[in-house]
Design a protein around this motif. Structure first.
Motif, short mmCIF file in Angstrom:
data_model
loop_
_atom_site.label_atom_id
_atom_site.label_comp_id
_atom_site.label_asym_id
_atom_site.label_seq_id
_atom_site.Cartn_x
_atom_site.Cartn_y
_atom_site.Cartn_z
N VAL A 161 -9.29 35.60 -12.22
CA VAL A 161 -9.33 35.06 -10.86
C VAL A 161 -9.08 36.20 -9.88
O VAL A 161 -8.05 36.88 -9.95
CB VAL A 161 -8.27 33.96 -10.68
N LEU A 162 -10.04 36.44 -8.99
CA LEU A 162 -9.93 37.52 -8.00
C LEU A 162 -9.86 36.88 -6.62
O LEU A 162 -10.77 36.15 -6.22
CB LEU A 162 -11.14 38.45 -8.10
N GLU A 163 -8.77 37.15 -5.91
CA GLU A 163 -8.54 36.60 -4.57
C GLU A 163 -8.75 35.08 -4.54
O GLU A 163 -9.39 34.53 -3.65
CB GLU A 163 -9.45 37.28 -3.55
N GLY A 164 -8.20 34.41 -5.56
CA GLY A 164 -8.24 32.95 -5.61
C GLY A 164 -9.52 32.35 -6.13
O GLY A 164 -9.63 31.11 -6.23
N ARG A 165 -10.49 33.18 -6.52
CA ARG A 165 -11.78 32.65 -6.99
C ARG A 165 -12.05 33.15 -8.41
O ARG A 165 -11.96 34.34 -8.69
CB ARG A 165 -12.90 33.13 -6.05
N ALA A 166 -12.35 32.20 -9.32
CA ALA A 166 -12.65 32.56 -10.70
C ALA A 166 -13.97 33.33 -10.75
O ALA A 166 -14.95 32.95 -10.11
CB ALA A 166 -12.75 31.30 -11.56
N ILE A 167 -13.97 34.43 -11.50
CA ILE A 167 -15.18 35.24 -11.62
C ILE A 167 -15.48 35.47 -13.09
O ILE A 167 -14.60 35.43 -13.95
CB ILE A 167 -15.04 36.61 -10.90
N ARG A 203 -19.14 45.26 -10.35
CA ARG A 203 -19.45 45.95 -9.09
C ARG A 203 -19.63 44.95 -7.95
O ARG A 203 -19.12 45.17 -6.84
CB ARG A 203 -20.72 46.79 -9.27
N ARG A 204 -20.32 43.85 -8.21
CA ARG A 204 -20.52 42.84 -7.16
C ARG A 204 -19.22 42.18 -6.76
O ARG A 204 -19.06 41.74 -5.61
CB ARG A 204 -21.54 41.79 -7.64
N THR A 223 -24.33 56.30 -6.54
CA THR A 223 -24.90 55.49 -7.62
C THR A 223 -24.53 54.01 -7.53
O THR A 223 -25.37 53.14 -7.77
CB THR A 223 -24.45 56.04 -8.99
N ALA A 224 -23.27 53.72 -7.20
CA ALA A 224 -22.81 52.33 -7.22
C ALA A 224 -23.30 51.52 -6.02
O ALA A 224 -23.15 50.30 -6.00
CB ALA A 224 -21.28 52.28 -7.28
N ASP A 270 -16.01 50.11 -1.34
CA ASP A 270 -14.83 49.49 -0.71
C ASP A 270 -14.20 48.49 -1.68
O ASP A 270 -14.18 47.28 -1.42
CB ASP A 270 -15.22 48.80 0.60
N PRO A 271 -13.65 48.97 -2.79
CA PRO A 271 -13.22 48.07 -3.87
C PRO A 271 -11.98 47.26 -3.53
O PRO A 271 -11.12 47.68 -2.76
CB PRO A 271 -12.94 49.04 -5.02
#
Length: 506
Positions: free
Chosen positions: A320-326, A335-336, A363-364, A423-424
């Motif tokens: 879960v990243l910033e409250g959202r399951a990924i 990367r996205r 590249t990214a 901007d990770p």
């Protein structure tokens, strides 16, 4: 009358375009001694090694081996003289077996640079078994028959060291031999070095890890800007003195971490697992936190890092990243989600060595640099690369230079800069200072602290205990594929962390 040194380097100079890499270096190496060659990347260490091993000729000066004078050596002449080199990139043949790689240099030396049409397989097996067991690897037939490409990096490192033992060399050069080894394997290697010294073998040990050098003992040689700065028993110098001799400036030995992470959870990992590698791993990473992950080679720490980067995805659990399951099934997914990953092996997994610094940085985020015709906006690409070079203190005159022209520390900063360009939210640093000198370590550590202050969550996967203690808020300890302990880094000692690391062995 004192015996003549085994090897002497007399007044050696080496110049490349615009660079005077070695400036009149003179050294003497006695039989049965261990020497530590120290210095920042770019100081001339690699050039000196290549001249001794015959990979490059000196412009001036000469080598004296067992009393015989040489204006230059070829690689075969160096091997025939009893000089064996374990290079940082290992120089193993991936499509050949372990046993064949162990016996490779002996075969080349005995057959004038050619491999015999047939090996004496029984003799090869006996030699390989002895050398492999000496470095703590299995000597059985199945392991000997395993192809090098099927082995993890740390095991390949030990095979390369076994090859030097098998050749019964008089002079062994080890270029960063412990970069991929855990503490347990390093301890074993130190014992191997003691055996070599007792057998009268001279060892030139190149490392950025001063603690290992002190544990091994012997003499230290410091190069700076292509010149010998000092030489003497390593016990005559403190770590601070050696760091200052290498860099020409005083470096901090205190904790770099001096701010607290933010309260809100950035990344929540719940019951993550990958069959056969790790299982049921749960932890949180707060915004602006530097979270360390460590453990022995089989602990699952490396596999966890690769799963969170989408390189080798997990097959159980939730992220879960910033409250959202990924879902991280590919590196593109990571990367996205704005998760950056700096891999442990920057040369094979991270950088395009023959491409310009500019191309490696962008590249990214190539897609965002394309114009309406699908072409890369070169003005924007150059501006991004130049800003990255400035921000991360990458030493280069031009972003069009090939990244392979840079020192290890500068290459690593290019790789970090690639992920800063997106901007990770999260930055996974897997062994970020492997093969990096003390001066570059200092710069990378300060970069990490600045990034955390910008709110980036950093996962620092490392077996460098001082690195973890100096930089992290917390340290997670993995054992046998599971998360075993959590420690607050502030106030934790290296001895305490080392005991925890080896708890399973005890």
């Amino acid at each position: 009358m004192a015996s003549e040194p085994l090897l002497q380097v007399l007044g050696v100079h080496k110049r490349f375009t615009g660079v005077h890499a070695l400036r009149g270096v003179t050294l003497a190496f006695e039989r049965g001694q261990i020497y530590h060659l120290l210095g920042e990347n770019g100081c001339g260490k690699s050039t000196l090694i290549k001249i001794i091993s015959g990979a490059q000729p000196p412009d001036e000066g000469e080598l004296v081996i067992d009393g015989a004078r040489h204006a230059r050596l070829t690689p075969l002449e160096s091997l025939a003289a009893g000089i064996e080199t374990v290079y940082q990139d290992l120089s193993l043949l991936p499509n050949m077996s372990v046993a064949e790689n162990v016996g490779l240099t002996t075969e080349l030396a005995e057959h004038a640079g050619r491999l015999a049409r047939t090996f004496d397989r029984r003799a090869l097996a006996r030699t390989a078994e002895r050398a492999l067991k000496a470095v703590g690897l299995p000597g059985d037939a199945d392991f000997q028959a395993t192809l090098i490409e099927q082995l993890p990096l740390a095991t390949r490192q030990l095979v390369a060291i076994a090859r030097a033992i098998a050749s019964e060399a008089k002079f062994v050069i080890m270029d960063e031999p412990t970069t991929s080894l855990t503490q347990k394997e390093v301890t074993n290697l130190i014992a191997v070095l003691g055996q070599l010294r007792a057998q009268g073998v001279t060892v030139l040990f190149v490392s950025h890890k001063l603690d290992e050098c002190y544990a091994i003992g012997g003499e230290v040689i410091v190069l700076r800007d292509g010149q010998k700065v000092t030489q003497g028993p390593i016990t005559n110098y403190t770590k601070a003195q050696l760091s200052e001799l290498m860099t020409g400036r005083e470096l901090s030995t205190e904790r770099y971490r001096n701010v607290a992470a933010q309260a809100d959870v950035l990344l929540d990992v719940r019951g993550l697992g990958r069959t056969g590698l790790f299982r049921d791993v749960s932890f949180t990473l707060h915004r602006g936190e530097i979270l360390g992950v460590t453990g022995l080679l089989d602990s699952g720490r490396n596999e966890l890092a690769r799963a969170l980067a989408g390189v080798a995805p997990a097959d159980a659990g939730e992220i879960v990243l910033e409250g959202r399951a990924i879902k991280l099934s590919t590196p593109g997914d990571a990367r996205r989600a704005r998760i950056g990953y700096v891999p442990e092996d920057r040369l094979n997994e991270g950088l395009f060595l023959d491409k310009p610094i500019r191309d490696n940085v962008i590249t990214a985020m190539i897609a965002s640099l394309r114009d309406r015709f699908g072409q890369i906006d070169r003005t924007r690409a150059r501006a991004l690369a130049e800003n990255t070079v400035k921000e991360l203190q990458i030493a280069t005159p031009d972003v069009d230079k090939a990244v392979q022209s840079l020192s290890g520390g500068n290459q690593q900063r290019v790789l970090i800069g690639r992920w800063l360009a997106i901007d990770p939210h999260v930055l996974i640093l897997h062994g970020p200072t492997v093969g990096v000198d003390v001066g570059s370590k200092d710069i990378i550590y300060r970069i990490m602290q600045r990034l955390s202050q910008r709110g980036i969550g950093i996962l620092l996967v490392s077996d460098d205990l001082p690195e973890l203690l100096q930089n992290c808020d917390r340290v997670l300890m993995m054992r046998k594929g599971r998360l075993a302990e959590e420690h607050h880094a502030d106030g934790l000692t290296e001895a305490e962390l080392y005991r925890a690391l080896l708890a399973e062995a005890a």
